[in-house]
Design a protein around this motif. Structure first.
Motif, PDB file in Angstrom:
ATOM      1  N   THR A 108      12.607  -3.505   0.254  1.00 10.88           N
ATOM      2  CA  THR A 108      11.337  -2.995   0.767  1.00 10.88           C
ATOM      3  C   THR A 108      10.587  -4.010   1.626  1.00 10.88           C
ATOM      4  O   THR A 108       9.630  -3.660   2.310  1.00 10.88           O
ATOM      5  CB  THR A 108      10.431  -2.546  -0.395  1.00 10.88           C
ATOM      6  N   THR A 109      11.017  -5.276   1.618  1.00  7.53           N
ATOM      7  CA  THR A 109      10.368  -6.315   2.431  1.00  7.53           C
ATOM      8  C   THR A 109      11.173  -6.578   3.695  1.00  7.53           C
ATOM      9  O   THR A 109      12.369  -6.845   3.642  1.00  7.53           O
ATOM     10  CB  THR A 109      10.218  -7.621   1.631  1.00  7.53           C
ATOM     11  N   LYS A 115       5.927  -5.007   4.172  1.00  5.89           N
ATOM     12  CA  LYS A 115       6.505  -4.238   3.072  1.00  5.89           C
ATOM     13  C   LYS A 115       6.337  -2.752   3.344  1.00  5.89           C
ATOM     14  O   LYS A 115       5.286  -2.319   3.838  1.00  5.89           O
ATOM     15  CB  LYS A 115       5.844  -4.595   1.738  1.00  5.89           C
ATOM     16  N   PHE A 117       6.256   1.125   1.742  1.00  4.43           N
ATOM     17  CA  PHE A 117       5.937   1.764   0.473  1.00  4.43           C
ATOM     18  C   PHE A 117       5.899   3.278   0.668  1.00  4.43           C
ATOM     19  O   PHE A 117       5.778   3.777   1.793  1.00  4.43           O
ATOM     20  CB  PHE A 117       4.592   1.254  -0.084  1.00  4.43           C
ATOM     21  N   GLN A 119       4.244   7.045  -1.034  1.00  5.72           N
ATOM     22  CA  GLN A 119       3.213   7.627  -1.896  1.00  5.72           C
ATOM     23  C   GLN A 119       3.438   9.130  -1.978  1.00  5.72           C
ATOM     24  O   GLN A 119       3.326   9.838  -0.974  1.00  5.72           O
ATOM     25  CB  GLN A 119       1.829   7.320  -1.336  1.00  5.72           C
ATOM     26  N   VAL A 129       4.923   7.659   3.973  1.00  8.03           N
ATOM     27  CA  VAL A 129       5.623   6.384   4.108  1.00  8.03           C
ATOM     28  C   VAL A 129       4.728   5.457   4.925  1.00  8.03           C
ATOM     29  O   VAL A 129       4.237   5.835   6.002  1.00  8.03           O
ATOM     30  CB  VAL A 129       6.986   6.553   4.805  1.00  8.03           C
ATOM     31  N   THR A 132       2.729  -2.363   5.041  1.00  8.54           N
ATOM     32  CA  THR A 132       1.571  -3.228   4.876  1.00  8.54           C
ATOM     33  C   THR A 132       1.969  -4.670   5.158  1.00  8.54           C
ATOM     34  O   THR A 132       3.109  -5.080   4.912  1.00  8.54           O
ATOM     35  CB  THR A 132       0.987  -3.114   3.452  1.00  8.54           C
ATOM     36  N   SER A 137      -2.824  -1.699   5.929  1.00 12.74           N
ATOM     37  CA  SER A 137      -1.737  -0.750   5.715  1.00 12.74           C
ATOM     38  C   SER A 137      -1.744   0.273   6.843  1.00 12.74           C
ATOM     39  O   SER A 137      -2.793   0.615   7.386  1.00 12.74           O
ATOM     40  CB  SER A 137      -1.895  -0.025   4.375  1.00 12.74           C
ATOM     41  N   THR A 158      10.291   9.550  -4.783  1.00 17.98           N
ATOM     42  CA  THR A 158      10.022   8.116  -4.910  1.00 17.98           C
ATOM     43  C   THR A 158      10.863   7.351  -3.898  1.00 17.98           C
ATOM     44  O   THR A 158      11.954   7.787  -3.520  1.00 17.98           O
ATOM     45  CB  THR A 158      10.360   7.586  -6.319  1.00 17.98           C
ATOM     46  N   LEU A 159      10.358   6.219  -3.452  1.00 15.75           N
ATOM     47  CA  LEU A 159      11.082   5.356  -2.528  1.00 15.75           C
ATOM     48  C   LEU A 159      12.084   4.536  -3.327  1.00 15.75           C
ATOM     49  O   LEU A 159      11.688   3.735  -4.173  1.00 15.75           O
ATOM     50  CB  LEU A 159      10.102   4.445  -1.785  1.00 15.75           C
TER      51      LEU A 159
END
Length: 197
Positions: A108-109, A115, A117, A119, A129, A132, A137, A158-159
């Protein structure tokens, strides 16, 4: 004669019940396994930076290699493969012109520290998607969760992981859609996004 007919009826009833129970128990045992789909990121294109290749692994439908592009939820090319044929297909005329030689950074980085993320918003029936840098963000895209055929709602999204381009300006997210119940869904879906213009 009556005793014989009664015994025969009991035996037939026993076979019928046993067969029915076998059918009832057999189906759910395979349901979990059959509805699982996983996605493996292969590489970014060396020709078009907005293009990438993934492998879709599905125990029920079989494996396939797909060419996909940023912001397009549908594959540009999709070819069924087996373990034996995959390398030949990948090097063949449908995939070779894309030159999938650029490795993606897994996780994810991003290489530059950003990063990604996800939701999940059940009420809005969407999966956001974003990226940040630790201070700000930015939403880079949206996906629709898969419908839950049993409950009438949507699967939980979910990611699971992500794959970055070397310059951190593009990311492929692998989003998992999951439901419970007697016919659970456990499906990975890839989608690519671009950060900035």
């Amino acid at each position: 004669m009556k005793a014989f007919v009664h015994t025969l009826a009991v035996v037939l009833l026993g076979f019928t019940l046993a067969g029915s129970l076998a059918v009832v128990h057999e189906r759910p045992a395979h349901a979990d396994r059959d509805l699982v789909t996983r996605v493996d990121f292969i590489a970014w294109s060396g020709i078009n930076p907005d293009t990438f290749c993934v492998r879709i692994r599905d125990a029920q439908a079989g494996n396939k290699l797909e060419v996909r592009q940023i912001t397009n939820p549908l594959p540009v090319v999709s070819v069924a493969v087996t373990d034996e044929t995959e390398q030949g297909v990948f090097r063949g005329p449908q995939f070779a012109p894309w030159s999938f030689i650029v490795a993606g950074k897994a996780g994810t980085t991003a290489p530059n520290g950003w990063k990604v993320f996800g939701q999940f918003e059940r009420a809005a029936a969407l999966f956001r998607v974003g990226v940040t840098n630790g201070r700000q963000s930015l939403e880079i895209g949206r996906m629709q969760p898969r419908p839950d055929a049993v409950g009438g709602g949507f699967a939980k999204a979910t990611l699971r992981t992500a794959y970055w381009s070397p310059d951190s300006t593009r990311v492929v997210v692998i989003v998992n859609h999951r439901t419970g119940g007697a016919w659970p869904l456990d499906l990975d879906e890839p989608q690519g996004f671009k950060i900035g213009k």
